[in-house]
Design an enzyme around this catalytic site. Structure first.
Site, short mmCIF file in Angstrom:
data_model
loop_
_atom_site.label_atom_id
_atom_site.label_comp_id
_atom_site.label_asym_id
_atom_site.label_seq_id
_atom_site.Cartn_x
_atom_site.Cartn_y
_atom_site.Cartn_z
N LYS A 43 48.09 -28.93 -22.17
CA LYS A 43 48.35 -27.70 -21.40
C LYS A 43 47.34 -27.65 -20.26
O LYS A 43 46.18 -28.06 -20.44
CB LYS A 43 48.19 -26.48 -22.31
CG LYS A 43 48.30 -25.13 -21.60
CD LYS A 43 49.69 -24.87 -21.02
CE LYS A 43 49.73 -23.57 -20.19
NZ LYS A 43 51.03 -23.43 -19.47
N THR A 44 47.74 -27.17 -19.11
CA THR A 44 46.79 -27.04 -18.00
C THR A 44 45.63 -26.15 -18.43
O THR A 44 45.82 -24.99 -18.80
CB THR A 44 47.47 -26.45 -16.76
OG1 THR A 44 48.48 -27.35 -16.31
CG2 THR A 44 46.46 -26.24 -15.63
N SER A 68 57.49 -17.68 -17.44
CA SER A 68 56.34 -17.20 -16.66
C SER A 68 55.18 -17.03 -17.63
O SER A 68 54.83 -15.91 -18.01
CB SER A 68 56.66 -15.89 -15.95
OG SER A 68 55.54 -15.49 -15.18
N MET A 69 54.64 -18.17 -18.06
CA MET A 69 53.61 -18.17 -19.10
C MET A 69 52.29 -17.58 -18.59
O MET A 69 51.61 -16.85 -19.32
CB MET A 69 53.37 -19.59 -19.61
CG MET A 69 54.64 -20.28 -20.13
SD MET A 69 55.38 -19.43 -21.52
CE MET A 69 54.22 -19.84 -22.80
N GLY A 70 51.92 -17.91 -17.34
CA GLY A 70 50.67 -17.39 -16.78
C GLY A 70 49.44 -18.12 -17.25
O GLY A 70 48.37 -17.52 -17.43
N CYS A 129 51.29 -24.37 -10.19
CA CYS A 129 51.63 -23.30 -11.12
C CYS A 129 52.23 -22.11 -10.36
O CYS A 129 51.58 -21.55 -9.49
CB CYS A 129 50.42 -22.81 -11.90
SG CYS A 129 50.86 -21.41 -12.95
N LYS A 163 50.07 -32.79 -9.94
CA LYS A 163 51.39 -32.26 -10.32
C LYS A 163 51.90 -31.40 -9.18
O LYS A 163 51.24 -30.44 -8.76
CB LYS A 163 51.26 -31.42 -11.60
CG LYS A 163 52.55 -30.76 -12.10
CD LYS A 163 53.45 -31.75 -12.81
CE LYS A 163 54.62 -31.09 -13.52
NZ LYS A 163 54.27 -30.60 -14.85
N GLY A 218 64.93 -27.72 -16.86
CA GLY A 218 66.14 -28.20 -17.55
C GLY A 218 67.20 -28.74 -16.60
O GLY A 218 66.92 -29.13 -15.47
N THR A 269 61.66 -28.91 -20.92
CA THR A 269 62.62 -28.00 -21.55
C THR A 269 63.30 -28.63 -22.77
O THR A 269 63.44 -27.97 -23.82
CB THR A 269 63.68 -27.57 -20.51
OG1 THR A 269 63.01 -26.83 -19.47
CG2 THR A 269 64.75 -26.68 -21.13
C1 DHB Z 1 52.21 -22.36 -15.95
C2 DHB Z 1 53.38 -22.78 -15.38
C3 DHB Z 1 53.38 -23.87 -14.59
O1 DHB Z 1 54.52 -24.34 -14.01
C4 DHB Z 1 52.22 -24.56 -14.36
O2 DHB Z 1 52.24 -25.63 -13.58
C5 DHB Z 1 51.07 -24.16 -14.94
C6 DHB Z 1 51.07 -23.05 -15.74
C7 DHB Z 1 52.18 -21.19 -16.77
O3 DHB Z 1 52.86 -20.21 -16.46
O4 DHB Z 1 51.43 -21.18 -17.76
#
Ligand code: DHB
Length: 308
Positions: A43-44, A68-70, A129, A163, A218, A269
């Site tokens: 995960k980033t 939209s995880m953030g 992101c 990325k 997806g 996805t």
């Molecule tokens: C998130 C979404 C992304 O596409 C990304 O590159 C990094 C983080 C996210 O919402 O967590």
């Protein structure tokens, strides 16, 4: 065989997870290690851990997903410690570490920590992101991107890739490739989600953050992903490898990414929907296509897209 190489590193399989899916913690990353995947990306990570945006923040649809995880993540130190542990238990394997700061200063602090650490893998700097309110996708601002990479490569000497978000204009492909060609990048990864789509069900948005706007993944995004992979394949110095990401549901989708020039293929996805057994299925599907066509390695057809 579906073996591949990125820079000086070899991988038993060209498939891996896309950052964000099955990579939040050691438990998820171990499931990817123990699957048919050739490697994983974390995960980033940001400098500090983050809870991310309010839920619901991920939704599957028939044709893909919206999120939209953030940037929820356990923080830089957690992932670095685990990666250093894996270098001891899996000395023959190479893993990817995805990173980005919440500010330029944070990004430099993170990359300096990587540079000073014993980490021997590959770093993926996330310039795309779309989901943190108030923070634009960095790679849509090429002036900022060029300055950032100039500053980074003054001190960062380990293998580094970026990325990218999708681009949608031929002139933008030209301009972006001209910037990336100025730097000793190990790879670029095309593409992150198509940013800020909107999915509606029953008269309502389906995720809570940003009133429903989120990154699309997806099946919806394969043509955009393939165009970005191939546009950069045609423009970049051959030393910059390409990771293809977006719309990989089957071995045929992966075959197309490799035809466009991808050396490695990431699954987001589909991995979220199907779990890590997707790697075995898609690998077997790709191998069946290669067998039928008489291709022994992915180098036999990588980049060899035919034109009319
Ligand atoms: C998130 C979404 C992304 O596409 C990304 O590159 C990094 C983080 C996210 O919402 O967590």
């Amino acid at each position: 065989t579906t073996k591949t190489k990125i820079g000086d590193f070899e991988f038993e399989n060209c498939f891996m997870n896309a950052a964000g899916v099955y990579c939040y913690d050691k438990n998820e990353l171990e499931q990817v290690i123990n699957s048919q995947a050739g490697t994983f990306v974390t995960k980033t990570a940001t400098l500090q851990s983050r809870p991310g945006n309010p839920e619901p923040r991920y939704h599957d649809t028939n044709l893909g997903s919206i999120n939209s995880m953030g940037l929820p993540n356990l923080g830089f130190d957690y992932y670095l410690e685990y990666l250093l542990e894996l270098q001891k238990t899996h000395p023959d394997r190479t893993f990817f570490f995805s990173l980005v700061g919440m500010s330029t200063e944070d990004t430099h602090a993170l990359l300096k920590k990587v540079q000073e650490s014993d980490f021997k893998g590959i770093t993926e700097l996330n310039l795309s992101c779309p989901n943190v309110p108030g923070k634009p996708q960095i790679a849509y601002d090429l002036e900022t991107t060029e300055k950032l990479l100039t500053d980074i490569f003054s001190y960062f000497k380990k293998p580094l890739g970026v990325k990218l978000p999708p681009y949608f204009d031929i002139v933008h492909f030209d301009q972006a490739a001209a910037v990336f060609n100025k730097f000793p990048l190990t790879f670029i990864n095309c593409i992150n989600s198509i940013g800020n789509g909107l999915v509606i069900e029953d008269e309502s948005v389906v995720i809570k953050p940003k009133n429903g706007f989120g990154g699309i993944g997806g099946e919806y995004i394969k043509p955009t992903a393939l165009a970005n992979v191939h546009a950069f394949y045609k423009r970049l110095n051959p030393s910059i490898k390409i990771i293809g990401t977006g719309g990989v549901l089957t071995g045929q989708d992966a075959f197309e990414h490799i035809l466009c020039g991808a050396s490695m293929v990431q699954i987001g996805t589909t991995l979220h929907k199907e779990g890590p057994s997707a790697f075995e299925r898609i690998t077997n599907e790709l191998k069946a296509i290669m067998d039928k066509k008489g291709y022994k390695t992915i180098e036999d057809f990588r980049g060899k897209l035919k034109y009319l």
